[in-house]
Design a protein around this motif. Structure first.
Motif, PDB file in Angstrom:
ATOM      1  N   PHE A  53       0.666  -1.447  -0.027  1.00  0.00           N
ATOM      2  CA  PHE A  53       0.300   0.045  -0.279  1.00  0.00           C
ATOM      3  C   PHE A  53       1.136   1.194  -0.024  1.00  0.00           C
ATOM      4  CE2 PHE A  53      -2.807   3.121   2.622  1.00  0.00           C
ATOM      5  CZ  PHE A  53      -3.502   3.207   1.557  1.00  0.00           C
ATOM      6  N   LYS A  54       2.001   1.210   0.668  1.00  0.00           N
ATOM      7  CA  LYS A  54       3.175   1.848   0.766  1.00  0.00           C
ATOM      8  C   LYS A  54       3.621   3.177  -0.524  1.00  0.00           C
ATOM      9  CE  LYS A  54       4.010   2.449   5.791  1.00  0.00           C
ATOM     10  NZ  LYS A  54       4.891   2.091   6.307  1.00  0.00           N
ATOM     11  N   ALA A  55       3.608   1.926  -0.996  1.00  0.00           N
ATOM     12  CA  ALA A  55       4.332   1.592  -2.349  1.00  0.00           C
ATOM     13  C   ALA A  55       3.937   2.352  -3.617  1.00  0.00           C
ATOM     14  CB  ALA A  55       5.570   0.669  -2.642  1.00  0.00           C
ATOM     15  N   ARG A  56       2.315   1.572  -3.798  1.00  0.00           N
ATOM     16  CA  ARG A  56       1.575   1.157  -4.786  1.00  0.00           C
ATOM     17  C   ARG A  56       0.041   1.819  -3.981  1.00  0.00           C
ATOM     18  NH1 ARG A  56       2.510  -4.459  -7.624  1.00  0.00           N
ATOM     19  NH2 ARG A  56       1.620  -4.111  -9.127  1.00  0.00           N
ATOM     20  N   GLY A  57       0.259   2.238  -3.108  1.00  0.00           N
ATOM     21  CA  GLY A  57      -1.701   2.736  -3.036  1.00  0.00           C
ATOM     22  C   GLY A  57      -2.822   1.777  -3.484  1.00  0.00           C
ATOM     23  N   GLU A  58      -3.640   2.356  -2.918  1.00  0.00           N
ATOM     24  CA  GLU A  58      -4.977   1.253  -2.666  1.00  0.00           C
ATOM     25  C   GLU A  58      -5.125  -0.334  -3.414  1.00  0.00           C
ATOM     26  OE1 GLU A  58      -8.887   2.825  -0.231  1.00  0.00           O
ATOM     27  OE2 GLU A  58      -8.627   2.859  -2.774  1.00  0.00           O
ATOM     28  N   ASN A  59      -5.684  -1.283  -3.192  1.00  0.00           N
ATOM     29  CA  ASN A  59      -5.584  -2.652  -3.714  1.00  0.00           C
ATOM     30  C   ASN A  59      -7.209  -3.067  -3.184  1.00  0.00           C
ATOM     31  OD1 ASN A  59      -6.209  -5.488  -4.121  1.00  0.00           O
ATOM     32  ND2 ASN A  59      -4.412  -5.371  -4.870  1.00  0.00           N
ATOM     33  N   ASP A  60      -7.951  -3.187  -4.366  1.00  0.00           N
ATOM     34  CA  ASP A  60      -9.942  -3.233  -4.141  1.00  0.00           C
ATOM     35  C   ASP A  60      -9.698  -4.541  -3.223  1.00  0.00           C
ATOM     36  OD1 ASP A  60     -10.151  -0.360  -5.111  1.00  0.00           O
ATOM     37  OD2 ASP A  60     -10.985  -1.711  -6.696  1.00  0.00           O
ATOM     38  N   ARG A  61      -8.703  -6.091  -3.891  1.00  0.00           N
ATOM     39  CA  ARG A  61      -8.916  -6.355  -2.979  1.00  0.00           C
ATOM     40  C   ARG A  61      -9.109  -7.042  -1.786  1.00  0.00           C
ATOM     41  NH1 ARG A  61      -5.298 -11.037  -2.951  1.00  0.00           N
ATOM     42  NH2 ARG A  61      -4.268 -10.269  -4.996  1.00  0.00           N
ATOM     43  N   HIS A  62      -7.988  -6.334  -1.831  1.00  0.00           N
ATOM     44  CA  HIS A  62      -7.205  -6.091  -0.349  1.00  0.00           C
ATOM     45  C   HIS A  62      -7.695  -6.067   0.752  1.00  0.00           C
ATOM     46  CE1 HIS A  62      -2.648  -6.922  -1.555  1.00  0.00           C
ATOM     47  NE2 HIS A  62      -3.157  -7.763  -1.883  1.00  0.00           N
ATOM     48  N   LEU A  63      -8.708  -4.898   0.731  1.00  0.00           N
ATOM     49  CA  LEU A  63      -9.375  -3.178   0.946  1.00  0.00           C
ATOM     50  C   LEU A  63     -10.452  -4.264   1.755  1.00  0.00           C
ATOM     51  CD1 LEU A  63     -10.320  -0.533   2.523  1.00  0.00           C
ATOM     52  CD2 LEU A  63     -11.304  -0.738  -0.448  1.00  0.00           C
ATOM     53  N   ARG A 190      -7.888   6.863  -6.253  1.00  0.00           N
ATOM     54  CA  ARG A 190      -8.310   6.794  -7.420  1.00  0.00           C
ATOM     55  C   ARG A 190      -9.374   7.307  -7.055  1.00  0.00           C
ATOM     56  NH1 ARG A 190      -5.753   2.713  -7.412  1.00  0.00           N
ATOM     57  NH2 ARG A 190      -7.835   0.969  -7.476  1.00  0.00           N
ATOM     58  N   HIS A 191     -10.254   6.337  -5.818  1.00  0.00           N
ATOM     59  CA  HIS A 191     -11.556   5.997  -5.396  1.00  0.00           C
ATOM     60  C   HIS A 191     -11.729   7.494  -4.985  1.00  0.00           C
ATOM     61  CE1 HIS A 191     -11.164   1.463  -5.903  1.00  0.00           C
ATOM     62  NE2 HIS A 191     -10.103   2.144  -5.831  1.00  0.00           N
ATOM     63  N   VAL A 205      -2.759  13.655  -2.983  1.00  0.00           N
ATOM     64  CA  VAL A 205      -1.428  13.816  -1.910  1.00  0.00           C
ATOM     65  C   VAL A 205      -1.115  12.344  -2.176  1.00  0.00           C
ATOM     66  CG1 VAL A 205      -0.759  13.554   0.541  1.00  0.00           C
ATOM     67  CG2 VAL A 205      -2.544  15.069  -0.149  1.00  0.00           C
ATOM     68  N   ASN A 206       0.353  11.973  -2.190  1.00  0.00           N
ATOM     69  CA  ASN A 206       0.543  10.656  -2.404  1.00  0.00           C
ATOM     70  C   ASN A 206      -0.382  10.017  -3.211  1.00  0.00           C
ATOM     71  OD1 ASN A 206       3.008  10.586  -0.498  1.00  0.00           O
ATOM     72  ND2 ASN A 206       1.885  10.386   0.694  1.00  0.00           N
ATOM     73  N   PRO A 207      -0.596  10.844  -4.792  1.00  0.00           N
ATOM     74  CA  PRO A 207      -1.235  10.459  -5.768  1.00  0.00           C
ATOM     75  C   PRO A 207      -0.639   9.033  -6.222  1.00  0.00           C
ATOM     76  CG  PRO A 207       0.167  12.285  -6.432  1.00  0.00           C
ATOM     77  CD  PRO A 207      -0.083  11.461  -5.153  1.00  0.00           C
ATOM     78  N   ASP A 208      -1.880   8.299  -6.217  1.00  0.00           N
ATOM     79  CA  ASP A 208      -1.860   6.380  -7.190  1.00  0.00           C
ATOM     80  C   ASP A 208      -1.290   7.229  -8.462  1.00  0.00           C
ATOM     81  OD1 ASP A 208      -4.127   7.300  -8.414  1.00  0.00           O
ATOM     82  OD2 ASP A 208      -4.979   5.264  -5.937  1.00  0.00           O
ATOM     83  N   ARG A 209      -1.334   6.112  -9.363  1.00  0.00           N
ATOM     84  CA  ARG A 209      -1.228   6.268 -10.843  1.00  0.00           C
ATOM     85  C   ARG A 209      -2.313   6.992 -11.383  1.00  0.00           C
ATOM     86  NH1 ARG A 209       1.380   1.505 -14.122  1.00  0.00           N
ATOM     87  NH2 ARG A 209      -0.578   0.875 -13.820  1.00  0.00           N
ATOM     88  N   GLN A 210      -3.409   6.514 -11.569  1.00  0.00           N
ATOM     89  CA  GLN A 210      -4.699   6.654 -11.966  1.00  0.00           C
ATOM     90  C   GLN A 210      -4.942   8.451 -11.354  1.00  0.00           C
ATOM     91  OE1 GLN A 210      -3.977   3.553 -10.823  1.00  0.00           O
ATOM     92  NE2 GLN A 210      -5.642   1.923 -11.369  1.00  0.00           N
ATOM     93  N   LEU A 211      -4.476   8.124 -10.335  1.00  0.00           N
ATOM     94  CA  LEU A 211      -4.904  10.681  -9.682  1.00  0.00           C
ATOM     95  C   LEU A 211      -4.319  11.461 -10.098  1.00  0.00           C
ATOM     96  CD1 LEU A 211      -7.113  11.670  -7.545  1.00  0.00           C
ATOM     97  CD2 LEU A 211      -5.324  10.958  -5.711  1.00  0.00           C
TER      98      LEU A 211
END
Length: 232
Positions: A53-63, A190-191, A205-211
């Protein structure tokens, strides 16, 4: 946390990877393990997901899996016990993970007469502690059903993620009479594009790639919490 008086503007802060480095629930997992409610396997799994999560952002399956596991673990646990555990987890772990630049920014909003609300998918008992310890106005968070002073293991209301997070913020704006164009929102995910699109001052802040791509196209401000100062 109880809502307070009407104000002219609100600043909404996402928690995970926005106000706090990484996932706030990871610190709760450590507390649950110490309380004997989780296994070593749970801890190892949580550590791996926290690093990702720190490296790549939110993961829907993990959430989704964390949400289901969290509800199961809390079934039958007294509310008072979880409140004490959440306070202890904040003091031992979460406080050190709060980005200093983001905490200062929240205080700056308060100093300018704005309310500051956390808006997060994290459970309310955890979000309330963070908001209270940082001296913020309150928290909009995922509720958990309670019966006879214990958690039932079921959700109470919507899981505040994506559109549901934006809807909760919109309801607060309606109740307080705040002008969305005068309000702020901060998020890494992005969510949270619906939440960021709701206000006149969106900041990523710290945006994931899509955001990050969306922010460039929309001309939104970008903030790196590792550096002091205001959004670019």
């Amino acid at each position: 946390m109880r809502e307070q008086a009407t104000s002219s503007a609100i600043a909404f802060f996402d928690v995970d990877n926005t106000l706090v480095h990484g996932a706030s629930a990871f610190h709760l997992v450590r507390g649950l393990r110490a309380a004997g409610l989780l296994s070593v396997r749970d801890i190892v799994d949580a550590m791996w997901k926290q690093a990702r999560f720190k490296a790549r952002g939110e993961n829907d399956r993990h959430l989704a899996s964390a949400r289901a596991r969290g509800l199961a673990v809390l079934t039958g646990v007294p509310v008072a016990d979880m409140d004490r555990l959440a306070a202890d987890v904040y003091a031992r772990h979460t406080e050190a993970a709060v980005w200093p630049a983001m905490a200062r920014l929240a205080q700056d909003h308060l100093a300018h007469g704005r309310e500051v609300w956390l808006v997060t998918a994290s459970p309310a008992f955890l979000a309330d502690v963070i908001a209270r310890r940082l001296g913020l106005t309150g928290a909009l968070a995922s509720g958990l059903e309670v019966h006879d002073g214990r958690y039932t293991g079921r959700q109470d209301g919507e899981f505040l993620h994506g559109e549901h997070k934006a809807a909760a913020a919109r309801r607060l704006l309606d109740r307080t009479g705040s002008d969305p164009e005068a309000c702020w929102a901060y998020s890494d995910s992005r969510h949270d594009i619906p939440l960021l699109s709701l206000v006149g001052h969106p900041v990523v802040v710290n945006p994931d790639r899509q955001l990050a791509a969306h922010a460039r196209a929309a001309g939104w401000s970008v903030l790196d919490p590792r550096r002091a100062g205001r959004p670019a």
